[in-house]
Design a protein around this motif. Sequence first.
Motif, PDB file in Angstrom:
ATOM      1  N   PRO A 165       0.829  -1.214   0.000  1.00  0.00           N
ATOM      2  CA  PRO A 165       0.000   0.000   0.000  1.00  0.00           C
ATOM      3  C   PRO A 165       0.859   1.259   0.000  1.00  0.00           C
ATOM      4  O   PRO A 165       1.872   1.350   0.701  1.00  0.00           O
ATOM      5  CB  PRO A 165      -0.807  -0.117   1.296  1.00  0.00           C
ATOM      6  CG  PRO A 165      -0.848  -1.589   1.582  1.00  0.00           C
ATOM      7  CD  PRO A 165       0.468  -2.126   1.108  1.00  0.00           C
ATOM      8  N   ASN A 166       0.459   2.235  -0.831  1.00  0.00           N
ATOM      9  CA  ASN A 166       1.092   3.549  -0.920  1.00  0.00           C
ATOM     10  C   ASN A 166       2.557   3.495  -1.340  1.00  0.00           C
ATOM     11  O   ASN A 166       3.309   4.438  -1.093  1.00  0.00           O
ATOM     12  CB  ASN A 166       0.969   4.296   0.424  1.00  0.00           C
ATOM     13  CG  ASN A 166      -0.472   4.485   0.844  1.00  0.00           C
ATOM     14  OD1 ASN A 166      -1.309   4.854   0.036  1.00  0.00           O
ATOM     15  ND2 ASN A 166      -0.764   4.214   2.113  1.00  0.00           N
ATOM     16  N   SER A 167       2.949   2.408  -1.992  1.00  0.00           N
ATOM     17  CA  SER A 167       4.324   2.311  -2.472  1.00  0.00           C
ATOM     18  C   SER A 167       4.469   2.778  -3.909  1.00  0.00           C
ATOM     19  O   SER A 167       5.578   3.046  -4.374  1.00  0.00           O
ATOM     20  CB  SER A 167       4.832   0.868  -2.350  1.00  0.00           C
ATOM     21  OG  SER A 167       4.056  -0.003  -3.179  1.00  0.00           O
ATOM     22  N   VAL A 168       3.367   2.878  -4.631  1.00  0.00           N
ATOM     23  CA  VAL A 168       3.377   3.294  -6.033  1.00  0.00           C
ATOM     24  C   VAL A 168       2.205   4.251  -6.277  1.00  0.00           C
ATOM     25  O   VAL A 168       1.182   4.172  -5.588  1.00  0.00           O
ATOM     26  CB  VAL A 168       3.251   2.074  -6.979  1.00  0.00           C
ATOM     27  CG1 VAL A 168       4.530   1.251  -6.997  1.00  0.00           C
ATOM     28  CG2 VAL A 168       2.057   1.210  -6.593  1.00  0.00           C
ATOM     29  N   PRO A 169       2.330   5.154  -7.264  1.00  0.00           N
ATOM     30  CA  PRO A 169       1.215   6.077  -7.531  1.00  0.00           C
ATOM     31  C   PRO A 169       0.114   5.466  -8.389  1.00  0.00           C
ATOM     32  O   PRO A 169      -1.027   5.921  -8.347  1.00  0.00           O
ATOM     33  CB  PRO A 169       1.894   7.236  -8.262  1.00  0.00           C
ATOM     34  CG  PRO A 169       3.075   6.623  -8.939  1.00  0.00           C
ATOM     35  CD  PRO A 169       3.538   5.522  -8.021  1.00  0.00           C
ATOM     36  N   LEU A 170       0.454   4.434  -9.169  1.00  0.00           N
ATOM     37  CA  LEU A 170      -0.516   3.811 -10.073  1.00  0.00           C
ATOM     38  C   LEU A 170      -0.535   2.306  -9.864  1.00  0.00           C
ATOM     39  O   LEU A 170       0.479   1.693  -9.511  1.00  0.00           O
ATOM     40  CB  LEU A 170      -0.164   4.105 -11.539  1.00  0.00           C
ATOM     41  CG  LEU A 170      -0.109   5.575 -11.978  1.00  0.00           C
ATOM     42  CD1 LEU A 170       0.394   5.677 -13.407  1.00  0.00           C
ATOM     43  CD2 LEU A 170      -1.480   6.229 -11.848  1.00  0.00           C
ATOM     44  N   ARG A 171      -1.694   1.699 -10.097  1.00  0.00           N
ATOM     45  CA  ARG A 171      -1.840   0.237 -10.031  1.00  0.00           C
ATOM     46  C   ARG A 171      -2.438  -0.256 -11.339  1.00  0.00           C
ATOM     47  O   ARG A 171      -3.399   0.331 -11.850  1.00  0.00           O
ATOM     48  CB  ARG A 171      -2.784  -0.159  -8.898  1.00  0.00           C
ATOM     49  CG  ARG A 171      -2.318   0.243  -7.520  1.00  0.00           C
ATOM     50  CD  ARG A 171      -1.633  -0.874  -6.812  1.00  0.00           C
ATOM     51  NE  ARG A 171      -1.450  -0.570  -5.402  1.00  0.00           N
ATOM     52  CZ  ARG A 171      -1.432  -1.484  -4.446  1.00  0.00           C
ATOM     53  NH1 ARG A 171      -1.598  -2.756  -4.740  1.00  0.00           N
ATOM     54  NH2 ARG A 171      -1.239  -1.133  -3.187  1.00  0.00           N
ATOM     55  N   LEU A 172      -1.911  -1.340 -11.874  1.00  0.00           N
ATOM     56  CA  LEU A 172      -2.452  -1.977 -13.066  1.00  0.00           C
ATOM     57  C   LEU A 172      -3.058  -3.312 -12.662  1.00  0.00           C
ATOM     58  O   LEU A 172      -2.364  -4.193 -12.150  1.00  0.00           O
ATOM     59  CB  LEU A 172      -1.343  -2.193 -14.101  1.00  0.00           C
ATOM     60  CG  LEU A 172      -1.744  -2.932 -15.380  1.00  0.00           C
ATOM     61  CD1 LEU A 172      -2.763  -2.123 -16.186  1.00  0.00           C
ATOM     62  CD2 LEU A 172      -0.511  -3.228 -16.236  1.00  0.00           C
ATOM     63  N   VAL A 173      -4.374  -3.449 -12.880  1.00  0.00           N
ATOM     64  CA  VAL A 173      -5.092  -4.682 -12.570  1.00  0.00           C
ATOM     65  C   VAL A 173      -5.806  -5.116 -13.845  1.00  0.00           C
ATOM     66  O   VAL A 173      -6.784  -4.495 -14.255  1.00  0.00           O
ATOM     67  CB  VAL A 173      -6.106  -4.476 -11.426  1.00  0.00           C
ATOM     68  CG1 VAL A 173      -6.809  -5.790 -11.095  1.00  0.00           C
ATOM     69  CG2 VAL A 173      -5.431  -3.896 -10.194  1.00  0.00           C
ATOM     70  N   ASP A 174      -5.286  -6.181 -14.466  1.00  0.00           N
ATOM     71  CA  ASP A 174      -5.772  -6.582 -15.795  1.00  0.00           C
ATOM     72  C   ASP A 174      -5.594  -5.397 -16.744  1.00  0.00           C
ATOM     73  O   ASP A 174      -4.483  -4.962 -16.944  1.00  0.00           O
ATOM     74  CB  ASP A 174      -7.221  -7.071 -15.722  1.00  0.00           C
ATOM     75  CG  ASP A 174      -7.367  -8.307 -14.834  1.00  0.00           C
ATOM     76  OD1 ASP A 174      -6.432  -9.132 -14.834  1.00  0.00           O
ATOM     77  OD2 ASP A 174      -8.380  -8.432 -14.139  1.00  0.00           O
TER      78      ASP A 174
END
Length: 617
Positions: free
Chosen positions: A128-137
């Motif tokens: 959590p809160n380690s990256v600004p964006l998340r890619l899910v599929d």
Amino acid sequence: MSLDTAHVSVLARGQDTPLARAHLQGLVTAGDVQLASTLLRMFSCTDELVKLTAALCFAGARAGSTCLDLGTVADRFVDNVLQSRDLTGDELRTAREELVAHLDWPEVDQWSRHLAGQPVVGDVGSEPNSVPLRLVDSLVYLERYFAYEESVADLLQQRQQLSPPVVDPDLLARSLAREVPGGIVDALQQQAVEAAVTAWTTVLAGGPGTGKTTTVARVLAAVQEQSATPIRVALAAPSGKAASRLHQAVSAQVQPLRDAGALMPAFGSGLTLHRLLDARGLTGDFRHGPTNPVPYDLVVVDEVSMVDLKMFAVLLSAVGPTTRLLLVGDPQQLKSVSAGSVLADITASGISLGQGRSESAVTVLQTSYRNRGTIHELAQAIRERDGDAAVATLERGGDSVELLDVEVGRTTSWRDFPELATAIEQQWLGLVEAAEEGDAAEALRLLDQHRVLCGHRRGLFGVSAWTHHTLDVIRRVRPGFGVGAQTYPGRPLLLTTNDATLDLSNGDTGVVVRQAGRLQVALGDQQQHRLLGPALLRGVEDLFAMTVHKAQGSQFDHTTVVLPPLGSPLLTRDLVYTAVTRARERATIIGTPEQLRAAIQTEARRASGLASRWRKH
């Protein structure tokens, strides 16, 4: 030169990047660009495709999406830009092809692979809160919206896995079989009551007049009859107006149920969600949460279509494991102002009652017992996306609906509609007279007698213009009305902020009245209101007209709906349906058949991963 134009020229100077092209074409604003650039600069990221993706995420969030769907990104952004251009048929197809080619965005798989290889883009398992964006599929999230969605899905899953409430089947059967004189209960309403008694989390959906309030009252009785002691009940809604309406509507059902032998629990006045969760001043924090749940056995939340993703996550975290939660609303209505489409997502998710039971936790009521006339016919045609039927209903007219057809693209005022102008004049002159005489109840009744609803806040088709038109009508008879004064008898007010200290909510309405030689603000409605000094209120605006969004949770005897112009992104089925269903007795639409058909065929599309994420749990 506007701020946005200035930023475009700076961005475009000597650049031909994906972000610069998107900005020049109007797909993202200067604010989106600056937020994306600042965010990624903090992570030392200079990748141009990541910058574009982040800016599109911010632009999508402004439009209500909780994520960026790479599979539909061109449809959402390119089509929205082209809506504002007067193009049809082959011209529209050609313009779309040219714009897509000019933007030169990668294919979905290529885009996903590129993002997956970037250190600033995490996945489901990232800290959590380690990256600004998340890619899910193929969905890209800003971190905070990923966290909200994950929280909602997890909390719903936890509630489903709880041991079911202890229920006496004989008592439940008696509750379900109870007949109330004059009350109509169909099979779906009984199904909703049974679900709400036997499960911890249920959804009651349906359009206006389908019996949602009747069902809620029966749920209260049935849950009370399962308990040897009085149960604690909270009736809540996102706005003060909606909370008050819920309380009044449920209260009206109490005596008939008691007369039929039902045990009814006590319940206080309707609460806003901020009040239910005990908002702490202006900090955005809430007293109630995972370690301090709300002190109720049953929480009913109405108008859930208005609840955004963040607020819903807070609500779920504050409802304890031994508290039943009943979510009520109409998923066809406008979504929340902020990001999220919670009710529509949950209704479409296939959520079950849990505890090993496969039956759906969602009951959608179908039969309307109110507005069976032309307002209901019009609303039904809009729900069913039948533009021709909607136009035919309006052209047939009658006492309940009317289409005031105007020339395409021409702006209008009350001067174009003499009969309606006369009604507006009578309403406001009566309101001002009641306010000057100190009759708060009558002033508030007249305030809700007729309401002008607009899609836009500003512009020729918006609240600002129709406020001016209404003041013009009043001042023809009462010259100088409201001129040069901040507070004056008859000024209608809309609150735009929450104030927990005074128990005031964004969306509350009132009228300035003169009582005992002093000016006071009467807040509430004809049945229930209170007086406060004008100096105590902060964040108020005039209420001669209002946006459809602000009108959610309210009802008026007569609504006049000013349709947004062709090409406006606000000209959608959700907006027209919500506006029409605010009317109890009469709905007037100012616009053209072309505008109405365009609205009915246009969905207010929001990207969200909540429904698909829930199915994977």
